[in-house]
Scaffold this active site. Structure first.
Site, PDB file in Angstrom:
ATOM      1  CB  CYS A   2      10.173   5.474   5.088  1.00 11.54           C
ATOM      2  SG  CYS A   2      10.262   3.842   4.321  1.00 11.54           S
TER       3      CYS A   2
ATOM      4  CG  ASN B  33       7.074  -1.399  -5.162  1.00 17.15           C
ATOM      5  OD1 ASN B  33       7.196  -0.236  -4.791  1.00 17.15           O
ATOM      6  ND2 ASN B  33       6.272  -2.260  -4.563  1.00 17.15           N
ATOM      7  N   GLY B  34      10.187   0.003  -4.763  1.00 18.40           N
ATOM      8  CA  GLY B  34      10.966   0.075  -3.534  1.00 18.40           C
ATOM      9  C   GLY B  34      12.019   1.152  -3.610  1.00 18.40           C
TER      10      GLY B  34
ATOM     11  CB  CYS C  72       7.608   5.632   9.588  1.00 23.53           C
ATOM     12  SG  CYS C  72       6.264   4.414   9.613  1.00 23.53           S
TER      13      CYS C  72
ATOM     14  CB  CYS D 115       9.574  -2.336   8.517  1.00 22.57           C
ATOM     15  SG  CYS D 115      10.487  -0.776   8.545  1.00 22.57           S
TER      16      CYS D 115
ATOM     17  CB  CYS E 158       6.044  -1.690   4.474  1.00 22.99           C
ATOM     18  SG  CYS E 158       5.433  -0.004   4.683  1.00 22.99           S
TER      19      CYS E 158
END
Length: 456
Positions: free
Chosen positions: A394, A114-115, A447, A444, A248
């Site tokens: 992103c 995942n990522g 965005c 983070c 995130c």
């Protein structure tokens, strides 16, 4: 062509299970992945250890379609991993479905990731130059190639060597021989949890997937941590020093299920507080508060309680339409929105509405929702977003459109309101968001700001 549900998309969800006693691991993975279905709906798969070798089954489609066979058969195993996938437009192909299973000089390995690696192109060139033959376009496959070409002969050293070459966001579960391994990147971009119950150890992207197995002894996998589970028990070690955390913030705003905890915070409570913060800045008079379901439900509740305005059920969502399609004509896209969201006319008619949603990307869906509400007789529509304006792409696991496609880069809130047909549009400010999210400096928000604190 545009995705009619113009929202940011997450890349996937992962799971991993280890049991000292052989049991039907694929069945347990089915339920765990079903709880993570919101994180990826284009593909699903599992790998599990059977008679000393790894078996993998995966396909395009949602969990019930792909994996329901494992509810009908007994498949005893000690170890399994699973994955649900989202792909950016044009990359929804069978070869990109995970887990990815390979036999290499480092052993029999399956991995679910995942990522997104921010240095993926650099690594892809490196493994190509070493003679690699790639079958997919995923970052996941190149992690396996890095393991294979590592000059370290012993697997653990090769894994450390590989992990320290990766940049960006990565959480993954892995089967290596008779061990289950879980890894989280040093910045902690994406969430990953581990839980224990009796002789069972379960990893999952969100706590809701552990709840379904009634596992409540739960903790986060720490940034930079590797957890290995095998017949000797569970061991933790760190492959990198954590210099900064970059959780995130969109996991809290939109991606995670409201009944989950991520980054140690209740998703529902955080979203409700975001709605409260929106109401604290409100200057418009209205009659009712309405949510765009489902992601607007929690902030709408917070807004309603703070403002004193009644929360009404004014949009009914059809949960059986599946994922939004990329449709070629305006008429088809509008029809799909109408299939998903239908107004309750007696609630909407002649009302001044505060309409709560989580975010605005292209504005495509918002424009259609406003049109539907106007047709149902809404007197005024004031769109309120429980996130700041999205202005930047992103590079860490969220599929956000290009800078040019993001509506907040082309229009002011007043211009957006005119474009979508609303009476007003307002976003939660970054300052207000900071007041809502404790330890905001650990999150983070690239965005929103474009201030990338990690190399891209």
């Amino acid at each position: 062509m545009e995705d009619i549900y113009s929202k940011p998309r997450h890349f996937c969800g992962v799971a991993g299970i280890y049991s000292e006693t052989p049991r039907n691991i694929p069945e347990k993975l089915f339920y765990t992945l079903f709880a993570l279905q919101h994180r990826g709906q284009e593909g699903a798969g599992i790998s599990y250890l059977k008679d000393g070798s790894i078996k993998t089954y995966k396909d395009l489609g949602m969990v019930p379609t792909v994996l329901s066979r494992y509810l009908q058969i007994e498949t005893h195993s000690n170890i399994g991993i699973g994955h649900v996938k989202y792909s950016p437009t044009g990359l929804n192909k069978l070869e990109n479905v995970q887990p990815i299973h390979a036999v290499s000089n480092k052993g029999d390995i399956a991995i679910a990731h995942n990522g997104a690696l921010s240095n993926a192109e650099k690594i892809r060139k490196l493994v190509f130059d070493k003679g690699a033959i790639l079958q997919s376009t995923t970052d996941t496959e190149i992690i396996l190639h890095l393991l294979a070409i590592s000059e370290e002969k012993e697997f653990r050293k090769a894994l450390f060597d590989t992990l320290n070459m990766l940049q960006g966001a990565f959480c993954f579960t892995m089967i290596k021989d008779d061990s289950l391994i879980a890894v989280r990147d040093p910045h902690g971009f994406r969430p990953l949890y581990v839980g224990k119950k009796d002789d069972l150890v379960v990893f999952a992207s969100e706590t809701c997937a552990l709840d379904i197995l009634r596992i409540f002894d739960v903790r986060e996998v720490e940034p930079g941590e590797i957890i290995t589970v095998d017949k000797h028990g569970m061991r933790s070690e760190f492959f990198a020093k954590v210099t900064s955390r970059n959780y995130c913030v969109f996991e809290l705003i939109y991606f995670a299920r409201p009944d989950s905890s991520v980054f140690g915070k209740s998703v529902h409570i955080m979203r409700k507080k975001m709605g409260t913060a929106l109401a604290e800045e409100e200057t418009v008079e209205a009659d009712i508060v309405m949510a765009v379901p489902d992601s607007g439900n929690s902030p709408a509740l917070g807004y309603s309680e703070k403002s004193g305005l009644p929360l009404e059920y004014g949009l009914s969502r059809n949960h059986y339409t599946g994922r939004s399609f990329i449709l070629p004509t305006k008429e088809q896209r509008e029809l799909m929105v109408r299939m998903k969201l239908n107004p309750v006319k007696d609630v909407v008619k002649d009302k001044r509405i505060i309409l709560i949603d989580d975010s605005l990307v292209r504005g495509t869906t918002a424009r259609l929702i406003v049109k539907v509400l106007r047709e149902a007789g809404a007197k005024e529509i004031h769109l309120r977003l429980s996130s700041p304006e999205i202005k930047h792409p992103c590079y860490f696991g969220i599929d956000i459109p290009t800078t040019e496609e993001l509506i907040s880069n082309r229009m002011t809130p007043e211009g957006i309101a005119h474009h979508i047909g609303a009476d007003s549009v307002r976003f939660l400010s970054i300052e207000r968001l900071k007041g809502v999210v404790e330890n905001y400096e650990d999150f983070c928000n690239n965005c929103f700001t474009g201030s990338y604190s990690v190399e891209t």
